[in-house]
Design a protein around this motif. Structure first.
Motif, mmCIF file in Angstrom:
data_model
loop_
_atom_site.group_PDB
_atom_site.id
_atom_site.type_symbol
_atom_site.label_atom_id
_atom_site.label_comp_id
_atom_site.label_asym_id
_atom_site.label_seq_id
_atom_site.Cartn_x
_atom_site.Cartn_y
_atom_site.Cartn_z
ATOM 1 N N SER A 30 -10.112 33.710 37.749
ATOM 2 C CA SER A 30 -11.319 33.114 37.188
ATOM 3 C C SER A 30 -11.177 31.608 37.219
ATOM 4 O O SER A 30 -10.217 31.043 36.680
ATOM 5 C CB SER A 30 -11.534 33.585 35.746
ATOM 6 O OG SER A 30 -12.630 32.921 35.167
ATOM 7 N N ALA A 33 -13.868 29.708 32.492
ATOM 8 C CA ALA A 33 -14.123 30.638 31.396
ATOM 9 C C ALA A 33 -15.344 30.186 30.611
ATOM 10 O O ALA A 33 -15.607 28.994 30.475
ATOM 11 C CB ALA A 33 -12.917 30.719 30.473
ATOM 12 N N GLY A 34 -16.097 31.155 30.083
ATOM 13 C CA GLY A 34 -17.202 30.819 29.208
ATOM 14 C C GLY A 34 -16.683 30.463 27.823
ATOM 15 O O GLY A 34 -15.589 30.841 27.429
ATOM 16 N N THR A 40 -20.890 33.599 29.289
ATOM 17 C CA THR A 40 -20.228 33.870 30.559
ATOM 18 C C THR A 40 -21.019 34.877 31.378
ATOM 19 O O THR A 40 -21.798 35.663 30.851
ATOM 20 C CB THR A 40 -18.804 34.394 30.321
ATOM 21 O OG1 THR A 40 -18.111 34.471 31.560
ATOM 22 C CG2 THR A 40 -18.837 35.766 29.676
ATOM 23 N N SER A 63 -15.741 40.002 32.577
ATOM 24 C CA SER A 63 -16.088 38.622 32.227
ATOM 25 C C SER A 63 -14.934 37.979 31.485
ATOM 26 O O SER A 63 -14.142 38.659 30.823
ATOM 27 C CB SER A 63 -17.360 38.590 31.375
ATOM 28 O OG SER A 63 -17.197 39.342 30.187
ATOM 29 N N TYR A 65 -13.935 34.780 28.851
ATOM 30 C CA TYR A 65 -14.443 33.762 27.938
ATOM 31 C C TYR A 65 -13.355 33.393 26.943
ATOM 32 O O TYR A 65 -12.382 34.122 26.736
ATOM 33 C CB TYR A 65 -15.697 34.246 27.204
ATOM 34 C CG TYR A 65 -15.541 35.552 26.478
ATOM 35 C CD1 TYR A 65 -15.103 35.601 25.165
ATOM 36 C CD2 TYR A 65 -15.834 36.754 27.122
ATOM 37 C CE1 TYR A 65 -14.949 36.803 24.500
ATOM 38 C CE2 TYR A 65 -15.687 37.964 26.460
ATOM 39 C CZ TYR A 65 -15.251 37.974 25.149
ATOM 40 O OH TYR A 65 -15.105 39.166 24.498
#
Length: 338
Positions: A30, A33-34, A40, A63, A65
């Protein structure tokens, strides 16, 4: 970066033993990151098992985050919202501190003079608070303005206000009174100063409050020949006001409109109406203004969370184990899908 390892067993056997059917192994990278779960965008993944004949397929969404209070593309920025003596801020989506109303500075610990958190400002105020003011003045409609300073002090139990007035190259001590009805100050003093070729006999200063942090005024310089120089002082801005609730020794914070609605940030870490006997108060959250500043970095924290949408799998047990690159921080999910 996270390792995704999934092992598929068949538990529907005569001896009730789990039989290894297939396994998945993938590396998920990734780049960003959110800052929370809703910020995200999930990535859809399609994995094929390692079995040579009829390999298992697995499709799911994943996802990445940051943990709460961590921000940045690698979750390396920590920002904790607070409204206490050590800071008064919330955090934006990048982890930058956003000062609450009435506060400014890198850590949002500096009060804005005349704001709602300034202890010298309250609705039932009838007396003048000792304070420092800065501004500009110009005389007889001249185009040029020059710095002007006023330091006004009201001794306790006294109606007379003493002030130090600084303009041009002069610093003069003056005395006067304050009208709570008109919010006006009036000072006057006899003198023998020489100002721009004029011999002065008297100096007077009249100011009027136009807000909790602003005043306008007029400086009159009386000459020995009977003439007068009229100078406009506009504006005067509050630089600092002094409220004796905390004995001028520690930071004083106002949390309400009445005079008694304040607390002191004592050196021992407690808060109260004085620092000789601290009494805790609840502090209400104030509105946010747009001032931002950078935060300090801390150890990164990141969560990798899978959202499974699995097909082509029957009578199998799936174990999903995810691991972040930060030491000691793990997230795991397991379940049975049929």
């Amino acid at each position: 970066r996270s390792t995704i390892q999934i092992v598929v067993f068949d538990s529907n056997t005569d001896d009730k033993q789990n039989v290894l059917i297939d396994q998945f192994l993938d590396i998920y990278n990734s780049t960003k990151a959110g800052f929370n779960q809703t910020s995200t965008v999930a990535v859809n993944l399609n994995l094929i098992g390692s079995r040579s004949k009829n390999p298992t397929s697995l499709r799911f969404s994943l996802s990445v985050y940051c943990d709460p209070q961590y921000y940045g593309s690698d979750c390396s920025v920590k920002c904790v919202p607070t409204n206490k003596c050590d800071g008064h801020h919330t955090c934006d989506h990048q982890g930058s501190k956003v000062c609450l109303s009435g506060w400014r500075g890198t850590d949002c610990t500096e009060q804005v003079p005349g704001s709602d958190v300034d202890c010298s400002v309250y609705t039932d105020k009838t007396e003048f608070s000792s304070s420092d003011w800065v501004g500009m003045y110009s005389c007889d409609n001249k185009q040029h303005s020059y710095p002007f300073f006023l330091n006004a002090t009201k001794p306790k139990d006294s109606l007379t206000i003493a002030a130090t007035v600084s303009f041009s190259n002069f610093t003069v001590q003056v005395y006067g009174t304050y009208s709570s009805w008109s919010k006006a100050l009036a000072f006057q003093v006899d003198t023998s100063l020489a100002y721009e070729g004029h011999n002065l006999t008297q100096i007077s200063l009249e100011t009027r409050e136009i807000s909790t942090s602003g005043m306008i005024g007029q400086l009159s310089l009386y000459k020995a020949d009977g003439g007068k120089l009229t100078c406009i002082v506009d504006p005067l801005s509050l630089e600092k006001a002094y409220f004796d609730g905390c004995d001028f020794k520690v930071k004083c914070v106002r949390y309400g409109k009445s005079k008694e609605n304040y607390y002191c940030c004592c050196n021992d870490g407690t808060i109260g109406t004085s620092c000789t006997q601290s009494t805790m108060h609840s502090i209400s959250t104030t509105k946010i203004n747009a001032q931002t500043s950078n935060t300090t970095s801390d150890l990164p924290q990141r969560t990798t969370k899978p959202y499974a949408n699995i097909i082509h799998i029957k009578q199998t047990t799936i174990a999903l184990n995810t691991r972040t690159t930060r030491e000691g921080h793990y997230t795991g999910t397991s379940g049975t899908y049929t």
